[in-house]
Design an enzyme around this catalytic site. Structure first.
Site, PDB file in Angstrom:
ATOM      1  N   ASP A   3      54.137  -8.868  44.336  1.00 29.04           N
ATOM      2  CA  ASP A   3      54.286  -9.761  45.276  1.00 29.04           C
ATOM      3  C   ASP A   3      54.363 -11.163  45.902  1.00 29.04           C
ATOM      4  OD1 ASP A   3      54.603  -7.580  46.993  1.00 29.04           O
ATOM      5  OD2 ASP A   3      52.410  -7.213  46.971  1.00 29.04           O
ATOM      6  N   LYS A   9      51.310 -25.721  28.619  1.00 26.44           N
ATOM      7  CA  LYS A   9      49.568 -25.258  29.180  1.00 26.44           C
ATOM      8  C   LYS A   9      49.348 -25.889  29.789  1.00 26.44           C
ATOM      9  CE  LYS A   9      45.709 -22.575  26.752  1.00 26.44           C
ATOM     10  NZ  LYS A   9      45.298 -23.180  25.237  1.00 26.44           N
ATOM     11  N   ASN A  64      50.323  -6.230  36.470  1.00 29.19           N
ATOM     12  CA  ASN A  64      49.635  -5.735  37.382  1.00 29.19           C
ATOM     13  C   ASN A  64      49.872  -4.337  35.932  1.00 29.19           C
ATOM     14  OD1 ASN A  64      52.131  -3.694  37.212  1.00 29.19           O
ATOM     15  ND2 ASN A  64      52.722  -5.242  38.841  1.00 29.19           N
ATOM     16  N   PHE A  82      58.903   3.341  46.619  1.00 24.32           N
ATOM     17  CA  PHE A  82      57.561   4.461  46.120  1.00 24.32           C
ATOM     18  C   PHE A  82      56.553   3.683  47.699  1.00 24.32           C
ATOM     19  CE2 PHE A  82      59.267   6.519  42.842  1.00 24.32           C
ATOM     20  CZ  PHE A  82      58.513   7.432  42.177  1.00 24.32           C
ATOM     21  N   PRO A  96      60.996 -12.042  46.357  1.00 26.58           N
ATOM     22  CA  PRO A  96      62.250 -11.345  46.870  1.00 26.58           C
ATOM     23  C   PRO A  96      61.817  -9.836  47.423  1.00 26.58           C
ATOM     24  CG  PRO A  96      63.330 -11.962  44.733  1.00 26.58           C
ATOM     25  CD  PRO A  96      62.048 -12.848  45.266  1.00 26.58           C
ATOM     26  N   ILE A 127      63.010  -6.139  46.635  1.00 29.41           N
ATOM     27  CA  ILE A 127      64.105  -5.633  46.128  1.00 29.41           C
ATOM     28  C   ILE A 127      64.510  -4.563  46.702  1.00 29.41           C
ATOM     29  CG2 ILE A 127      65.448  -5.054  43.432  1.00 29.41           C
ATOM     30  CD1 ILE A 127      63.170  -6.478  42.772  1.00 29.41           C
ATOM     31  N   LYS A 134      55.843   1.833  56.212  1.00 29.21           N
ATOM     32  CA  LYS A 134      57.137   1.595  55.125  1.00 29.21           C
ATOM     33  C   LYS A 134      58.502   2.009  54.786  1.00 29.21           C
ATOM     34  CE  LYS A 134      54.673  -0.105  52.070  1.00 29.21           C
ATOM     35  NZ  LYS A 134      53.101   0.407  51.033  1.00 29.21           N
TER      36      LYS A 134
END
Ligand code: CTP
Length: 397
Positions: A276, A286, A208, A323, A304, A306, A337
């Site tokens: 995720d 490959k 990401n 966050f 998991p 964390i 959350k």
């Protein structure tokens, strides 16, 4: 400032030893006294005379110098300082430290000291990347040894990559962080940061866009208040915070293991953008196109969580901070959350593209706690980090 502080500087045998002469000067500029120790190999790169002249101190070079032993034993020498700095920390010195060898003055001092130790590794890129060095680094991290660098760049050996010793001023910053008094002195804070990479095959991965900038800024702010920081980071582009215990990981599962090993802590800040999912049965070869015109299907399994694991751990930190990146209904989603993860605070960001926050230098945070939602003005990531660190110091009392 380092006024009145004493640094025992162990200079290892590498070409970067010349930078240690500059380091002595920069430490002295801040008011520190530097007691230098040269390994036998280091004396091939810089002369004991120049080190001694710069430091204005006797330079210690050999374990079996009986005069030295009579004047100041090696045990005493190892403890008379406030901090032990190893710069350059060569692959050989790191290996000795990880193994607990004590067969010369430098390694004996490192075994005998009761003070914190900061290493500034410097070596050829292949040596740095060698599994043995990385294993030794992990051992040293686990032993509570602080590190700064290495940096990436061109090397004396003509190669390019990671392995250049940090610049003297970066090392000074790490020394100041290690010796800093502040409201978080004696507190251990764990910070996760950066993205994770989830391999598909040996050459491809899912990632990401997290730069790790906010996590690094938080770690620096915590260090500046005197905290001992364990910084578990994925492959982020942001510079690593000087003076933290830096643990480099690639995948979410590795990050979860590293976090587990870093506990107990007084507080944890989960700023990492953890993937995720990971690819189940990532190929060890490959993957090739099969001519069907379609990519072979990938199977995913959840990683998991964390933040949730830390929030529910037996050794739960007193304060756990997470966050939440939200695009709509920020407060409701972040409040949910917080309850779902079991953490104390959630720092919610509004990451709608028009806010320019994702990948930008600013952040607009709403702090969600048991007391409700508190909106912070839009500010730089450094300012947000400083505000959070101050709040953490307040909460830990
Ligand atoms: N987190 C974590 N481990 C994970 C996933 C997330 O520690 N496997 C932490 C992040 O570091 C962050 C918080 O959890 O502190 C974000 O929670 P997450 O559920 O991933 O929320 P969002 O990324 O905001 O996404 P969504 O609500 O879409 O799930």
């Amino acid at each position: 400032m380092l006024t009145g502080r004493k640094v025992l500087l162990i200079i290892g045998g590498g070409i970067a030893a010349y930078k240690s002469l500059e380091l002595i000067r920069r430490l002295q500029d801040r008011g520190a006294t530097v007691v230098p120790v040269l390994t036998r190999a280091a004396a091939e790169f810089v002369t004991p005379l120049s080190v001694s002249a710069l430091a204005g101190q006797k330079v210690f070079t050999d374990l079996f110098d009986l005069t030295d032993e009579a004047e100041m034993g090696h045990i005493e020498l190892s403890r008379a300082a406030d901090l032990v700095v190893v710069a350059p920390a060569t692959a050989d010195l790191m290996a000795k430290m990880a193994q607990g060898l004590a067969n010369d003055l430098a390694s004996t001092l490192l075994m005998a000291t009761d003070k914190r130790v900061l290493i500034a590794p410097a070596m050829n890129v292949r040596m740095w990347e060698h599994p043995a060095t990385q294993r030794n680094l992990a051992t040293l991290n686990g032993d509570g040894i602080l590190s700064v660098g290495p940096n990436e760049g061109g090397m004396a050996c003509g190669e390019f990559g990671s392995g250049r010793m940090s610049e003297p001023l970066e090392i000074v910053t790490a020394v100041e962080a290690a010796l800093r008094d502040g409201p978080l002195k004696g507190r251990h804070v764990l910070v996760t940061s950066g993205p994770t990479h989830e391999p598909i095959d040996p050459v491809r991965y899912i990632a990401n866009r997290s730069s790790g900038a906010q996590g690094s800024a938080i770690a620096r702010a915590l260090l500046s208040l005197g905290a001992e920081v364990t910084f578990v980071t994925g492959p982020a582009s942001a510079p690593r915070p000087a003076g933290a215990h830096v643990v480099e990981v690639e995948t979410a599962r590795q990050m979860a293991d590293a976090v587990d090993q870093a506990l107990p802590a007084d507080a944890a800040v989960c700023a990492a953008a953890v993937a995720d999912w990971h690819v189940v049965g990532a190929s060890d070869k490959k993957m090739k196109k099969d001519g069907s015109g379609e990519m072979p299907p990938l199977n995913f399994a959840e990683n998991p969580d964390i933040l949730k694991t830390v929030s529910n751990a037996a050794a739960r930190p007193k304060l756990v901070v997470g966050f939440a990146a939200e695009t709509d209904d920020v407060i409701r989603h972040a409040t949910e959350k917080r309850a779902r993860k079991g953490c104390d605070w959630i720092l919610a960001n509004d990451v709608r593209p028009e806010t320019g926050i994702m990948g930008g230098s600013e952040n607009a945070i709403t702090l969600i706690s048991a007391e409700g939602a508190e909106e912070w003005p839009r500010m730089s990531k450094e300012q947000a980090a400083a505000k959070l660190a101050a709040r953490i110091a307040e909460a830990l009392g």
